[in-house]
Design an enzyme around this catalytic site. Structure first.
Site, PDB file in Angstrom:
ATOM      1  N   HIS A  55       0.821  -1.211   0.000  1.00  0.00           N
ATOM      2  CA  HIS A  55       0.000   0.000   0.000  1.00  0.00           C
ATOM      3  C   HIS A  55       0.853   1.258   0.000  1.00  0.00           C
ATOM      4  CE1 HIS A  55      -3.028  -3.055   0.987  1.00  0.00           C
ATOM      5  NE2 HIS A  55      -3.697  -2.332   0.116  1.00  0.00           N
ATOM      6  N   GLU A 106     -10.195 -11.834  -5.453  1.00  0.00           N
ATOM      7  CA  GLU A 106      -8.789 -11.699  -5.064  1.00  0.00           C
ATOM      8  C   GLU A 106      -8.327 -12.864  -4.182  1.00  0.00           C
ATOM      9  OE1 GLU A 106      -8.275  -7.710  -3.540  1.00  0.00           O
ATOM     10  OE2 GLU A 106     -10.177  -7.714  -2.499  1.00  0.00           O
ATOM     11  N   ASP A 155      -3.845  -9.032  -4.355  1.00  0.00           N
ATOM     12  CA  ASP A 155      -4.104 -10.088  -3.379  1.00  0.00           C
ATOM     13  C   ASP A 155      -4.193 -11.456  -4.046  1.00  0.00           C
ATOM     14  OD1 ASP A 155      -4.155  -9.023  -0.723  1.00  0.00           O
ATOM     15  OD2 ASP A 155      -5.866  -7.824  -1.346  1.00  0.00           O
ATOM     16  N   CYS A 208      -8.402  -4.395 -11.386  1.00  0.00           N
ATOM     17  CA  CYS A 208      -8.047  -3.142 -10.718  1.00  0.00           C
ATOM     18  C   CYS A 208      -6.778  -3.277  -9.880  1.00  0.00           C
ATOM     19  CB  CYS A 208      -9.207  -2.643  -9.864  1.00  0.00           C
ATOM     20  SG  CYS A 208      -9.598  -3.750  -8.503  1.00  0.00           S
TER      21      CYS A 208
HETATM   22  C1  PEP Z   1      -5.860  -5.906  -5.098  1.00  0.00           C
HETATM   23  O1  PEP Z   1      -5.697  -6.682  -4.146  1.00  0.00           O
HETATM   24  O2  PEP Z   1      -5.419  -6.114  -6.251  1.00  0.00           O
HETATM   25  C2  PEP Z   1      -6.611  -4.642  -4.910  1.00  0.00           C
HETATM   26  C3  PEP Z   1      -6.940  -3.896  -5.931  1.00  0.00           C
HETATM   27  O3  PEP Z   1      -6.885  -4.256  -3.628  1.00  0.00           O
HETATM   28  P1  PEP Z   1      -5.763  -3.666  -2.624  1.00  0.00           P
HETATM   29  O4  PEP Z   1      -4.510  -3.411  -3.433  1.00  0.00           O
HETATM   30  O5  PEP Z   1      -6.307  -2.425  -2.035  1.00  0.00           O
HETATM   31  O6  PEP Z   1      -5.614  -4.780  -1.653  1.00  0.00           O
HETATM   32 MG    MG Z   2      -6.895  -6.391  -2.368  1.00  0.00          MG
END
Ligand code: PEP
Ligand code: MG
Length: 594
Positions: A196, A439, A463, A510
């Protein structure tokens, strides 16, 4: 000159003097003082505290304007901690009792506070120790500023002299506190591609390299550092030819980015006429402007948990509504995909009460599971999202769906909230499409069943890769094993796309993979027609889409599904795409100005 290799997480080139932030850089010098010297130390202490408080308040205001009120709150908390009379009182006692200089006394007092917090079994209280260390750095920097006119401002960098930040690690919230006007780029010893922290760096468009392993001791005395956020390199004290080359690359890519801006109004259509939906990912409401300017057709992922992370307490329904309404209104009718809370694991709010101390938080009470365990928190968010739905084109999606029961439970709560709002006469959109994020491998395998119960899928590859390959997405020690091109991952994605096609529902990717040019070609070949990414990647992706043929992407993907390893897939992709892009877009590369 020394070149270090890490993981490229936010593109662009940064060249500048380094600022090492590791809590050791600003250490308190110890001086003995006489009784006569005590009043002068009291005065120095008071002045440094007052300047540090002003500094934190100013940083709070800047953060409020840049990132919104929730992020500003943490800096507000710093200002309040600095103003706490017991800090000055305890420090004065030490000055008097131990006859030491003010900064030494203050550092000892804060060390003791931090140690006490660190010893707490509650993880969130222990995490507050980091705040204490932050304010320690902030105040100690003020002693230096007043005494030696140093430009260091503990963790918040003076914008008069932009620097390259080098640190052991930066949390997502620390990264959000970096001012792009003052921080040219950053590099950290820890971290992974899909962490993140990386996501926030991309949101702020700060070039960044993470996962370098231990390097700060070598970097401490460098005069100039280059961060190459495209290729994941950090160069300490570059020689003249290297410096000249990077300056050239940097201005070329800025010019290229400007050139790409012309594409923003052109359609994202492949050479053989297939349209691709390009969407933006946002963490902060302010990023909507960048999505619009760069030609997104909507927001494919709004990570709402960022509203909660640095808040002092959970945002109320009205506060959440305000944030969602801002985003919905600024999109002027374009679709916005609001994801419900994805808290837990590395995204725990600073205030207490949510989540628990877990041995394996990534496999623990996170995301949708946490929302279902805290139904009041969940209902409040659902009400805020539904109220915002009356203002535009809102889609709602649930993160980390693992089982059908879980999805049904979330939908049941949503229907309850919807019904009670309608009967109370609260305006809500007639139809809010509901999506499930895929995910977790279990969800990918059950995608044919899940597809019967939602309006769309969004594949969270960050994920999905982490869970299918059993590789922590934030851990640099296993970063080389984290690979989007692994045939196992591609096969799972293929299953999801096929299930969605059978049920005629849309699929978006995404996760970070969707914004990576070479991987995006694979995804298109696998049947994905919607990609959502940080806004700065949109222009480059538009160029990629407009330069390829879908039938070639399909042939490549079909081949990749049958290959043995991620390495074989990557080699095949590289060779195939070299023909289309002689300058071969590097994997992480978007094209933000550097
Ligand atoms: C992912 O896991 O690809 C996702 C888009 O969610 P995050 O990156 O916020 O876990
Ligand atoms: Mg995720």
């Amino acid at each position: 000159m020394k070149t270090l290799r890490g993981i490229a997480v936010s593109p662009g080139i940064a060249i500048g003097p380094p600022m090492v932030i590791d809590g050791r850089r600003i250490s308190a010098p110890r001086r003995s003082i006489t009784v006569d010297g005590i009043p002068a130390e009291f005065e120095r202490l008071a002045r440094a505290l007052s300047l540090a408080r002003e500094d934190a308040e100013q940083a709070q205001e800047e953060a409020r304007q840049r990132l919104g009120p929730q992020y500003a709150d943490i800096l507000g908390a710093h200002a309040r901690m600095i103003s706490d009379p017991s800090l000055e009182r305890d420090s004065r006692v030490r000055i008097e009792r131990e006859r030491v200089n003010a900064e030494q006394a203050l550092a000892e007092v804060l060390d003791a506070y931090a140690a006490k917090l660190e010893a707490m079994p509650d993880q969130r209280l222990a995490a507050r120790a980091a705040d204490v260390r932050d304010i320690q750095t902030r105040i100690l920097a003020q002693f230096q500023t007043t005494d030696d006119t140093t430009t260091t401002r503990g963790g918040i960098i003076n914008s008069d002299s932009p620097v390259v930040v080098l640190a052991p690690d930066l949390s997502p919230s620390e990264t959000a506190g970096l001012d792009p006007a003052a921080v040219l780029g950053f590099a950290t010893e820890a971290g992974g591609r899909a962490s993140h922290t990386a996501i926030v760096a991309e949101a702020l468009e700060i070039p960044a390299v993470v996962g370098l392993g231990r390097f700060l001791d070598q970097a401490r005395d460098a005069l100039v550092v280059i961060i190459d956020g495209d290729d994941g390199l950090v160069i300490l004290d570059p020689d003249q030819p290297t410096l000249d080359r990077y300056r050239r690359v940097s201005s070329e890519r800025a010019a290229r980015f400007e050139g790409l801006a012309n594409l923003s109004r052109l359609p994202a259509v492949t050479l053989d006429g297939h349209e691709v939906g390009l969407w933006g990912n946002i963490e902060f409401p302010l990023e909507v402007g960048a999505c619009r300017d760069r030609g997104a057709i909507g927001v494919g992922l709004y990570r709402t948990e960022f509203l909660f992370l640095n808040a002092e307490k959970a945002p109320t329904e009205d506060e959440q509504y305000e944030a969602y309404a801002t985003v919905v209104r600024s999109l002027r009718g374009q679709p916005i995909t609001i994801r419900t809370l994805d808290l837990g694991a590395d995204k725990l709010p600073a205030y207490g009460g949510l989540g628990s101390t877990e041995a394996n938080p990534v496999l623990g009470l996170r995301s949708l599971r946490l929302s279902l365990r805290e139904p009041e928190l969940f209902r409040t968010q659902l009400r805020a999202i539904l109220r915002a739905s009356a203002l535009g084109n809102v889609r709602l999606m649930f993160p980390l769906v693992t089982t059908l029961e879980e999805l049904r439970e979330a939908r049941r709560l949503l229907a309850e909230v919807q019904a009670s709002m309608k009967s109370a006469g609260v305006p809500v959109a007639d139809h809010v499409p509901i999506g499930a994020m895929i995910e977790v491998p279990a969800a990918a395998i059950m995608a044919d069943k899940l597809a019967n119960e939602v309006d769309f899928f969004s594949i969270g590859t960050n994920d999905l890769i982490q869970y299918s390959l059993a590789v922590d997405r934030t851990n640099e020690a296993v970063a080389s094993l984290y690979n989007a091109a692994d045939p196992a991952v591609l096969r799972l994605i293929k299953m999801v796309v096929s299930a969605a096609a059978t049920r005629k529902i849309d699929v978006t990717v995404c996760g970070t993979m969707g914004g990576e040019p070479m991987h995006a070609v694979l995804l298109l070949g696998l049947g994905v027609r919607n990609l959502s990414m940080p806004p700065h990647q949109l222009p480059e992706m538009k160029r990629v889409v407009r330069s390829i043929r879908l039938d070639q992407a399909q042939a490549l993907a079909a081949e990749a599904l049958e290959l043995d390893s991620a390495e074989a897939v990557a080699n095949r992709l590289r060779n195939a795409l070299l023909e289309v892009f002689p300058e071969a877009p590097s994997q992480g590369s978007g094209a933000a100005p550097g």
